[in-house]
Design an enzyme around this catalytic site. Structure first.
Site, PDB file in Angstrom:
ATOM      1  CE  LYS A   1     -55.095  45.039  -3.536  1.00  0.00           C
ATOM      2  NZ  LYS A   1     -55.189  43.751  -4.260  1.00  0.00           N
TER       3      LYS A   1
ATOM      4  CB  CYS B   1     -48.640  40.191  -5.394  1.00  0.00           C
ATOM      5  SG  CYS B   1     -49.568  40.949  -6.752  1.00  0.00           S
TER       6      CYS B   1
HETATM    7  O1  RRO Z   1     -53.584  43.181  -6.475  1.00  0.00           O
HETATM    8  C1  RRO Z   1     -53.407  42.097  -7.072  1.00  0.00           C
HETATM    9  O2  RRO Z   1     -53.272  42.022  -8.311  1.00  0.00           O
HETATM   10  C2  RRO Z   1     -53.304  40.824  -6.344  1.00  0.00           C
HETATM   11  C3  RRO Z   1     -52.509  40.643  -5.231  1.00  0.00           C
HETATM   12 BR1  RRO Z   1     -51.586  42.008  -4.391  1.00  0.00          BR
HETATM   13  C4  RRO Z   1     -52.371  39.337  -4.671  1.00  0.00           C
HETATM   14  O3  RRO Z   1     -51.664  39.098  -3.668  1.00  0.00           O
HETATM   15  N1  RRO Z   1     -53.056  38.333  -5.258  1.00  0.00           N
HETATM   16  C5  RRO Z   1     -53.840  38.528  -6.337  1.00  0.00           C
HETATM   17  O4  RRO Z   1     -54.443  37.552  -6.841  1.00  0.00           O
HETATM   18  N2  RRO Z   1     -53.964  39.782  -6.864  1.00  0.00           N
END
Ligand code: RRO
Length: 307
Positions: free
Chosen positions: A45, A128
């Site tokens: 993650k 993100c």
């Molecule tokens: O954690 C998120 O809300 C998230 C991330 Br870091 C990302 O790169 N892409 C996404 O769809 N959710």
């Protein structure tokens, strides 16, 4: 039997199919499940300097053909992910860290810490869509250039970059210019399509709570945008491309490799189907290739014909 192995960014992958950063990859237990599956790598993650709870619930919603999420980067903090690669060694596959610091200084500190870890590679997340008050760096080309320059200077690991989807040829040219200049080890595209809105008509409300319901769209809805991004970058830059966005079958994987991908990652479909998906997609791709008379990925990678 088809050979689906890939060598990329100094790493050996026993197949071209592995998990995308995001779903079910926050804890060591979840990462061990990916390790024990037929995923060819273990992607962790996206991590930040401090641990984060993420955004308020509900923050993920499965749709008929995909998902919407506004997770908000829930993660254990980089210090945990620096330790995990050595604990995941027994699975004998590359472990990829996703780095998503909230500012350049954080990214530098995190990348320095990973230099002294057993991680195989870094995927720097510049895309993100769900952090309140933080724009996606991949849409700010001046900032993207600066962050990539600094990050690549600091990191001693093979470092790739996770990009947001682009929709305009001018933006592909701008992004390609930066990639050619900075030369990351690979490019992963695409992240979710940011700031979609899914409404529950009965409840007269969005299906997720953060940011008034706006969140990243993933899964089959975004496959054609993902394919276009892979193809465009394949035409414009000479570096390995990891395709991600809407892959849930061997035929999907075949299409991405035909467009030019060196490997593919699975996000929403892994979230929905669980770890058996990696073996299923692998076997489906092998059968699809056998039917076409292909024995290796290089037999068709990038060889999209004209309509
Ligand atoms: O954690 C998120 O809300 C998230 C991330 Br870091 C990302 O790169 N892409 C996404 O769809 N959710």
């Amino acid at each position: 039997m088809a050979d689906l192995s890939v060598k990329m960014a100094g790493m050996d992958f026993r197949s071209c199919i592995f998990n995308a950063a995001g779903p079910k990859d926050v804890t060591l237990k979840e990462l061990e499940t990916i390790g024990a599956s037929r995923s060819a790598a273990i992607t962790m993650k996206s991590c930040t300097k401090e641990p984060r709870q993420g955004n308020e619930e509900p923050r993920y919603y499965a749709l008929d053909m995909g998902s919407i999420n506004s997770m908000g980067l829930p993660n254990l903090g980089y210090k945990e992910y620096v330790k995990f690669p050595s604990l995941l060694k027994s699975f004998g596959k590359p472990v990829i860290a996703s780095v998503s610091g909230l500012c350049l200084e954080d990214n530098i500190q995190i990348l320095e810490a990973f230099n002294d870890s057993e991680v195989s590679a870094i995927e720097l997340n510049l895309s993100c869509p769900n952090i309140k008050g933080k724009p996606q760096i991949g849409y700010d080309f001046a900032q993207m250039d600066e962050v990539l320059k600094e990050a690549l200077r600091i990191s001693k690991k093979p470092m790739g970059v996770k990009l947001p989807p682009y929709f305009d040829f001018i933006h592909f040219e701008e992004a390609s210019g930066i990639l050619k200049r900075r030369k990351p080890a690979f490019v992963s595209c695409i992240n979710s399509i940011g700031n979609a809105l899914v409404i529950d008509a009965e409840k007269e409300a969005p299906v997720i709570k953060p940011k008034g319901g706006f969140g990243g769209l993933g899964g089959a809805y975004i496959k054609y945008t993902a394919l276009a991004n892979v193809r465009k970058f394949y035409e414009m830059i000479e570096m390995p491309i990891i395709g991600v966005g809407g892959i849930s079958s061997g035929k999907d994987a075949f299409e991405f490799i035909l467009a030019g991908a060196s490997a593919v990652q699975i996000g929403t479909a892994f979230m929905e189907e669980g770890p058996m998906i990696f073996g299923r997609v692998h076997d489906e791709l092998a059968s699809f290739m056998a039917r076409k008379g292909y024995t290796r990925l290089d037999d068709f990678r990038g060889r999209l014909k004209q309509a």
